[in-house]
Design a protein around this motif. Structure first.
Motif, PDB file in Angstrom:
ATOM      1  N   GLY A 128      29.593  30.677  40.716  1.00 26.06           N
ATOM      2  CA  GLY A 128      30.157  31.597  39.668  1.00 26.06           C
ATOM      3  C   GLY A 128      29.065  32.600  39.473  1.00 26.06           C
ATOM      4  N   CYS A 129      29.012  32.988  38.032  1.00 20.95           N
ATOM      5  CA  CYS A 129      28.163  33.909  37.763  1.00 20.95           C
ATOM      6  C   CYS A 129      27.053  33.675  37.604  1.00 20.95           C
ATOM      7  CB  CYS A 129      28.693  34.645  36.286  1.00 20.95           C
ATOM      8  SG  CYS A 129      30.263  35.462  36.423  1.00 20.95           S
ATOM      9  N   ALA A 130      26.448  32.606  37.624  1.00 14.33           N
ATOM     10  CA  ALA A 130      25.135  32.273  37.432  1.00 14.33           C
ATOM     11  C   ALA A 130      24.576  32.277  38.942  1.00 14.33           C
ATOM     12  CB  ALA A 130      24.948  30.507  37.604  1.00 14.33           C
TER      13      ALA A 130
ATOM     14  N   GLN B 137      41.979  35.675  34.673  1.00 12.10           N
ATOM     15  CA  GLN B 137      40.822  35.040  33.991  1.00 12.10           C
ATOM     16  C   GLN B 137      39.725  35.857  33.956  1.00 12.10           C
ATOM     17  OE1 GLN B 137      40.203  31.237  36.347  1.00 12.10           O
ATOM     18  NE2 GLN B 137      42.390  30.856  36.067  1.00 12.10           N
ATOM     19  N   CYS B 138      38.744  35.996  32.828  1.00 13.04           N
ATOM     20  CA  CYS B 138      37.554  36.557  32.671  1.00 13.04           C
ATOM     21  C   CYS B 138      37.756  38.256  32.997  1.00 13.04           C
ATOM     22  CB  CYS B 138      36.466  36.075  33.674  1.00 13.04           C
ATOM     23  SG  CYS B 138      36.190  34.523  33.452  1.00 13.04           S
ATOM     24  N   ILE B 139      38.965  38.626  32.740  1.00 11.64           N
ATOM     25  CA  ILE B 139      39.073  40.060  32.706  1.00 11.64           C
ATOM     26  C   ILE B 139      39.291  40.731  31.273  1.00 11.64           C
ATOM     27  CG2 ILE B 139      40.897  41.913  33.335  1.00 11.64           C
ATOM     28  CD1 ILE B 139      41.313  39.520  35.529  1.00 11.64           C
TER      29      ILE B 139
ATOM     30  N   SER C 263      32.642  30.202  44.193  1.00 14.08           N
ATOM     31  CA  SER C 263      33.270  30.506  42.637  1.00 14.08           C
ATOM     32  C   SER C 263      33.085  29.226  41.931  1.00 14.08           C
ATOM     33  CB  SER C 263      34.569  30.958  43.112  1.00 14.08           C
ATOM     34  OG  SER C 263      35.362  30.022  43.515  1.00 14.08           O
ATOM     35  N   CYS C 264      33.924  29.434  40.645  1.00 14.46           N
ATOM     36  CA  CYS C 264      33.755  28.215  39.779  1.00 14.46           C
ATOM     37  C   CYS C 264      34.785  27.250  40.244  1.00 14.46           C
ATOM     38  CB  CYS C 264      34.085  28.704  38.348  1.00 14.46           C
ATOM     39  SG  CYS C 264      32.702  29.904  37.670  1.00 14.46           S
ATOM     40  N   VAL C 265      35.776  27.375  40.816  1.00 13.40           N
ATOM     41  CA  VAL C 265      36.385  26.305  41.092  1.00 13.40           C
ATOM     42  C   VAL C 265      35.736  25.617  42.392  1.00 13.40           C
ATOM     43  CG1 VAL C 265      38.785  27.072  40.814  1.00 13.40           C
ATOM     44  CG2 VAL C 265      37.991  27.461  42.905  1.00 13.40           C
TER      45      VAL C 265
ATOM     46  N   CYS D 226      33.144  38.866  39.532  1.00 12.00           N
ATOM     47  CA  CYS D 226      33.218  37.567  39.224  1.00 12.00           C
ATOM     48  C   CYS D 226      33.465  36.595  40.468  1.00 12.00           C
ATOM     49  CB  CYS D 226      34.254  37.829  38.191  1.00 12.00           C
ATOM     50  SG  CYS D 226      33.414  38.422  36.309  1.00 12.00           S
ATOM     51  N   CYS D 227      34.715  35.666  39.986  1.00  8.71           N
ATOM     52  CA  CYS D 227      34.490  34.807  40.799  1.00  8.71           C
ATOM     53  C   CYS D 227      35.510  34.870  42.188  1.00  8.71           C
ATOM     54  CB  CYS D 227      35.275  33.613  40.391  1.00  8.71           C
ATOM     55  SG  CYS D 227      33.988  32.472  39.409  1.00  8.71           S
ATOM     56  N   THR D 228      36.254  36.102  42.108  1.00  7.73           N
ATOM     57  CA  THR D 228      37.126  36.271  43.202  1.00  7.73           C
ATOM     58  C   THR D 228      36.301  37.039  44.225  1.00  7.73           C
ATOM     59  OG1 THR D 228      39.341  36.771  44.015  1.00  7.73           O
ATOM     60  CG2 THR D 228      38.305  38.731  42.837  1.00  7.73           C
TER      61      THR D 228
ATOM     62  N   GLY E 229      38.294  39.050  39.161  1.00  2.56           N
ATOM     63  CA  GLY E 229      39.388  37.952  38.816  1.00  2.56           C
ATOM     64  C   GLY E 229      38.961  36.594  39.599  1.00  2.56           C
ATOM     65  N   HIS E 230      39.807  35.913  40.036  1.00  2.00           N
ATOM     66  CA  HIS E 230      39.936  34.348  40.694  1.00  2.00           C
ATOM     67  C   HIS E 230      40.418  34.081  41.957  1.00  2.00           C
ATOM     68  CE1 HIS E 230      37.754  34.234  36.951  1.00  2.00           C
ATOM     69  NE2 HIS E 230      37.057  33.213  37.533  1.00  2.00           N
ATOM     70  N   ASN E 231      41.558  34.728  42.055  1.00  2.53           N
ATOM     71  CA  ASN E 231      42.416  34.176  43.376  1.00  2.53           C
ATOM     72  C   ASN E 231      42.284  34.863  44.606  1.00  2.53           C
ATOM     73  OD1 ASN E 231      44.343  32.792  44.583  1.00  2.53           O
ATOM     74  ND2 ASN E 231      45.618  31.872  42.884  1.00  2.53           N
TER      75      ASN E 231
ATOM     76  N   VAL F 247      25.531  26.615  36.718  1.00  2.00           N
ATOM     77  CA  VAL F 247      26.844  27.202  37.005  1.00  2.00           C
ATOM     78  C   VAL F 247      27.190  28.080  35.796  1.00  2.00           C
ATOM     79  CG1 VAL F 247      27.560  25.094  38.441  1.00  2.00           C
ATOM     80  CG2 VAL F 247      28.113  25.301  35.835  1.00  2.00           C
ATOM     81  N   GLY F 248      28.596  28.788  35.660  1.00  2.18           N
ATOM     82  CA  GLY F 248      28.927  29.083  34.474  1.00  2.18           C
ATOM     83  C   GLY F 248      28.722  30.693  34.565  1.00  2.18           C
ATOM     84  N   CYS F 249      28.858  31.269  33.187  1.00  2.00           N
ATOM     85  CA  CYS F 249      29.397  32.755  33.059  1.00  2.00           C
ATOM     86  C   CYS F 249      28.027  33.603  32.507  1.00  2.00           C
ATOM     87  CB  CYS F 249      30.185  32.737  31.807  1.00  2.00           C
ATOM     88  SG  CYS F 249      31.315  31.260  31.835  1.00  2.00           S
ATOM     89  N   ASN F 250      28.216  34.616  31.938  1.00  2.00           N
ATOM     90  CA  ASN F 250      27.250  35.345  30.992  1.00  2.00           C
ATOM     91  C   ASN F 250      28.138  35.232  29.811  1.00  2.00           C
ATOM     92  OD1 ASN F 250      27.274  38.014  33.619  1.00  2.00           O
ATOM     93  ND2 ASN F 250      25.451  36.487  33.137  1.00  2.00           N
TER      94      ASN F 250
HETATM   95 FE1  XCC Z   1      32.338  32.335  33.976  1.00  3.91          FE
HETATM   96 FE2  XCC Z   1      33.180  31.164  36.134  1.00  3.91          FE
HETATM   97 FE3  XCC Z   1      34.208  33.755  34.301  1.00  3.91          FE
HETATM   98 FE4  XCC Z   1      32.019  34.162  35.450  1.00  3.91          FE
HETATM   99  S1  XCC Z   1      33.668  34.447  36.456  1.00  3.91           S
HETATM  100  S2  XCC Z   1      32.483  34.251  33.449  1.00  3.91           S
HETATM  101  S3  XCC Z   1      34.443  31.843  33.936  1.00  3.91           S
HETATM  102  S4  XCC Z   1      31.429  32.150  35.558  1.00  3.91           S
HETATM  103 NI1  XCC Z   1      34.553  32.555  37.233  1.00  3.91          NI
END
Ligand code: XCC
Length: 631
Positions: A481-483, A343-345, A522-524, A305-307, A269-271, A450-453
């Protein structure tokens, strides 16, 4: 959910088509062989996709419709909206959704700071008091005679005001070069409040409000700026205050960070308000003893992911993968629990987990997931909740089926923790040496990747190929992030990757002992990239758009990524997307985004799925900017 057995040749082909992640391949193969459904299967089942939705030409916003634009006759929806309006309205909706997600995450962090100040979130503390005091100064809070706790309350309060609508501006905008701020003012896109811009955007997508596609897209830029220079920036800065500003460190990445003999727990997740408490809980002596009593060698926490990136940057917690790895982590058969926030789950994770012994634990009232165990997590009872969850995971170790354990390969080392503070420190205290290297042409420029898959792109291929092509051209890559995790898995986040860079960048990296690709979080934390750009602009006394920098999102999927791309461009950063947004149904919108925006913000989007060609576009852009600066 078992599908029929697939023939081996087809499995081999699909495995190659789906990913370049070598540790993922054996699990994808197993999933195909045994019929465990993955994101790639669902993607295939959705083909062919609806061509109207793909072009952005469908609208189901009100019940006069739903409508589709089908020329030559059906060229307006029931309300009268044409292709340009429908496409732009859909896009504004995406930006507002993404901006809301980032900024609401930021709010959760800021609220925690406030609660720390008020003394009700006692499991949390102030990890970086210097940064707290610097931020307080920036927000006009006199802080010399106050305690850290008092400042936390005042600063938390002041930052929560940024979400409202009475201040009519955002504090962090003033970090940008003056000339960039003037561009925002002139274009009428200076954000007035974080929540306000999201609400304004939602108002405009209501039928009968926004009717002019240009006006709608300008609001999209304003809303995205309230994310980048607002909600995300607060999220990053306050996370640093609460959990520590990242410093350079080493760790490991890929699915093989799971340990066969340990209780494995993934945070997804993210936080960091949640995941940082899990970090504390897994070292609790009583829980570690319980794990040993249950036959495990210990408790192994990994990120996803971002967390995961938040913990990797600050604590060096190993990273099990990026977005498209999330189901595969479960399929190792060695994961006792996956703890998620938001997010992203994938909503189907409990379904995936039901084929194994993994417990999915959801923790956010905003993101309850059917089939998961829900714990109502809040900062006032952070640690006790985290411990209860970890206990559940530990107890679940006995349910693991050893015959199903399949942890492929071995982990790859990486270097992480490149906050702006850490980069400056590595450079001897300021960005001056970096600027000199850019001016001397040893580094041609910098790119934020930056960004996702996204299953539309072979997993990690877009990120890795683009990154490799850019460093070869002596362009420094900063990634989030995922990049960043894709690069990590490919070995690009280690100083040894300098060998893959052009001669000049290679020499720079070797002398500084840094990788040619820097993990900034992370993405933030894309807000760190904005601050880096702002500081470079301020040092050279030029607006951001004149710098030899660019952005790229080769495999983006999320609304959050649309907001990121929009605030990069609105800030003056040329940005190349690897996946086409759903806008092709309006040539006018396409032309505005890829060209017309230059007239407003001196930057534009480009779309290029081929990473090698995307690298050429970026290199050309950087050389033009260098010429403009006379370097
Ligand atoms: Fe994208 Fe943010 Fe999610 Fe990865 S985790 S898939 S938004 S790069 Ni932030």
């Amino acid at each position: 959910a078992r599908m029929s057995l697939m023939n081996p040749a087809l499995i081999e082909q699909k495995k190659k088509e789906r990913t370049i992640d070598e540790n993922a391949k054996p699990l994808i193969e197993m999933a195909l062989r045994e019929g465990f459904e993955t994101v790639w299967d669902r993607y295939e089942m959705q083909q062919p996709s609806c061509k109207y939705c793909e072009a952005g030409l469908s609208c189901a916003r009100c019940t006069m419709g739903p409508c589709r634009i089908i020329p030559p006759h059906r060229i307006r929806g029931v309300c009268g909206a044409d292709a340009d309006l429908i496409v732009s309205r859909n896009l504004l909706d995406m930006i507002a959704t993404g901006s809301a997600a980032h900024s609401d995450h930021g709010r959760d962090i800021v609220e925690t700071l406030y609660l720390v100040g008020m003394g009700t979130a006692t499991d949390y503390g102030i990890a970086d008091e210097d940064k707290l005091r610097l931020l307080a100064q920036e927000f006009g809070i006199a802080n010399d005679k106050k305690s850290a706790k008092e400042i936390a309350a005042l600063l938390g309060r002041a930052m929560l005001e940024e979400y409202g609508m009475t201040r009519n501006t955002l504090q962090c905008l003033s970090r940008a070069p003056k000339a960039t701020q003037e561009i925002w003012d002139a274009a009428g896109i200076t954000p007035r409040g974080i929540d306000r811009e999201v609400v304004d955007s939602m108002h405009r997508v209501q039928m009968g409000v926004g009717a002019d596609y240009t006006n709608i897209l300008l609001q999209g830029l304003r809303c995205s700026l309230s994310d980048g220079w607002g909600g995300s920036m607060l999220g990053t800065d306050v996370s640093d205050v609460l959990f520590g500003t990242p410093s350079i460190r080493e760790s490991k990445v890929n699915l093989a960070v799971l340990k066969k003999d340990h209780v494995n727990i993934a945070v997804h997740g993210h936080n960091p308000v949640l995941s940082e408490m899990v970090v504390k809980a897994v070292t609790d002596p009583e829980l570690v003893a319980l794990a040993k009593k249950n036959g495990a060698a210990g408790i192994n926490l990994v990120g996803l992911c971002c967390t995961g990136s938040e913990l990797l940057m600050r604590k060096g917690v190993p990273m099990s993968g990026n977005h498209l790895n999330q189901e595969l982590v479960i399929m190792t058969g060695a994961l006792e629990a996956m703890i998620v926030d938001y997010q992203c789950i994938f909503p189907s994770l409990p379904r995936t987990a039901s084929c194994f012994h993994t417990l999915i634990v959801s923790t956010s009232p905003k993101a309850k997931i059917p089939g998961s165990y829900f714990f109502d997590f809040s900062p006032d009872k952070g640690l006790v909740t985290a411990k209860a969850i970890v206990r559940m995971a530990v107890e679940n170790f006995k349910n693991r089926n050893p015959a199903r354990v399949n942890i492929p390969g071995s982990p790859v080392p990486l270097m992480t923790g490149f906050s702006n503070e850490a980069i400056k420190k590595a450079l001897g205290g300021s960005f001056k040496p970096l600027i000199n290297l850019i001016a001397a042409g040893k580094i041609r420029g910098a790119v934020g990747i930056v960004g996702c898959n996204n299953p539309h792109v072979k997993h990690d291929y877009g990120h890795v190929e683009l990154t490799k092509a850019l460093i070869k051209k002596n362009i420094l890559c900063v990634e989030t992030g995922c990049a960043a995790i894709a690069s990590g898995k490919a070995g690009l986040l280690m100083p040894s990757a300098a060998a893959m860079a052009g001669d000049d960048l290679r020499a720079v990296c070797e002398s500084l002992k840094i990788p040619p690709v820097l993990h900034m979080g992370s993405c933030v934390d894309n807000s760190r990239i904005l601050v880096l750009a702002a500081e470079l602009g301020n040092a050279l006394n030029v607006p951001i758009h004149k710098l030899p920098i660019a952005g790229a999102a080769p495999e983006w999927y999320s609304q959050k990524a649309v907001s990121i791309g929009a605030y990069f461009v609105a800030s003056g950063v040329y940005t190349v997307l690897g996946v086409m947004p759903h806008i092709s149904g309006s040539p006018a919108v396409v032309s505005l985004l890829t060209d017309g925006l230059k007239g407003a913000v001196n930057a534009n989007f480009a779309v290029e799925p081929d990473p090698v060609k995307a690298a050429d576009l970026i290199a050309d852009h950087i050389e033009k900017k260098r010429t403009g600066l006379g370097i």
